[in-house]
Design a protein around this motif. Structure first.
Motif, mmCIF file in Angstrom:
data_model
loop_
_atom_site.group_PDB
_atom_site.id
_atom_site.type_symbol
_atom_site.label_atom_id
_atom_site.label_comp_id
_atom_site.label_asym_id
_atom_site.label_seq_id
_atom_site.Cartn_x
_atom_site.Cartn_y
_atom_site.Cartn_z
ATOM 1 N N VAL A 54 -0.554 -2.717 12.688
ATOM 2 C CA VAL A 54 0.660 -3.526 12.804
ATOM 3 C C VAL A 54 0.375 -4.956 12.360
ATOM 4 O O VAL A 54 1.167 -5.559 11.627
ATOM 5 N N ALA A 55 -0.756 -5.485 12.768
ATOM 6 C CA ALA A 55 -1.120 -6.847 12.351
ATOM 7 C C ALA A 55 -1.323 -6.906 10.842
ATOM 8 O O ALA A 55 -0.863 -7.850 10.182
ATOM 9 N N VAL A 56 -1.984 -5.901 10.286
ATOM 10 C CA VAL A 56 -2.209 -5.873 8.840
ATOM 11 C C VAL A 56 -0.871 -5.736 8.101
ATOM 12 O O VAL A 56 -0.667 -6.383 7.079
ATOM 13 N N ALA A 57 0.033 -4.927 8.628
ATOM 14 C CA ALA A 57 1.351 -4.777 8.001
ATOM 15 C C ALA A 57 2.124 -6.098 8.036
ATOM 16 O O ALA A 57 2.870 -6.411 7.114
ATOM 17 N N HIS A 58 1.923 -6.854 9.101
ATOM 18 C CA HIS A 58 2.616 -8.142 9.252
ATOM 19 C C HIS A 58 1.999 -9.208 8.347
ATOM 20 O O HIS A 58 2.706 -10.099 7.867
ATOM 21 N N PHE A 59 0.694 -9.122 8.136
ATOM 22 C CA PHE A 59 -0.040 -10.085 7.297
ATOM 23 C C PHE A 59 -0.883 -9.326 6.273
ATOM 24 O O PHE A 59 -2.112 -9.323 6.350
ATOM 25 N N PRO A 60 -0.245 -8.665 5.314
ATOM 26 C CA PRO A 60 -0.995 -7.805 4.392
ATOM 27 C C PRO A 60 -2.059 -8.542 3.573
ATOM 28 O O PRO A 60 -3.093 -7.960 3.257
ATOM 29 N N ASP A 61 -1.836 -9.804 3.296
ATOM 30 C CA ASP A 61 -2.817 -10.559 2.518
ATOM 31 C C ASP A 61 -4.030 -10.977 3.343
ATOM 32 O O ASP A 61 -5.000 -11.510 2.811
ATOM 33 N N ARG A 62 -3.977 -10.708 4.650
ATOM 34 C CA ARG A 62 -5.090 -11.092 5.523
ATOM 35 C C ARG A 62 -5.725 -9.883 6.212
ATOM 36 O O ARG A 62 -6.418 -10.011 7.219
#
Length: 80
Positions: free
Chosen positions: A7-15
């Motif tokens: 979920v965090a990666v989906a929210h901040f895909p560039d990070r």
């Protein structure tokens, strides 16, 4: 653990790489990502609900997700 990071990666895909790295070494960050994932799951639940309080809960969980996402971002910025 990895599931909660999605979920965090989906929210901040560039990070995504930074999220995975920090999660390996920072238990508090992992907990934050877990909280974000749980808030997302609750939001999805309420979006599918037919309960009369559906709209209120959706607003609450969207607000919570925004707060948690801001915390995730701030934590990532601190550990750059």
């Amino acid at each position: 653990m990895y599931r909660n990071l999605l979920v965090a990666v989906a929210h901040f895909p560039d990070r995504g790489h930074a999220i995975e790295q920090l999660a390996r070494t920072n238990e508090e960050f992992c907990t934050l990502c877990t909280d974000l994932a749980e808030a997302k799951a609750a939001l999805l639940h309420w979006e599918q609900s037919s309960s009369p309080v559906k709209d209120d809960r959706i607003l609450e969980y969207r607000s919570l997700m925004n707060e948690l996402a801001a915390e995730v971002e701030a934590t990532l910025d601190r550990y750059r």
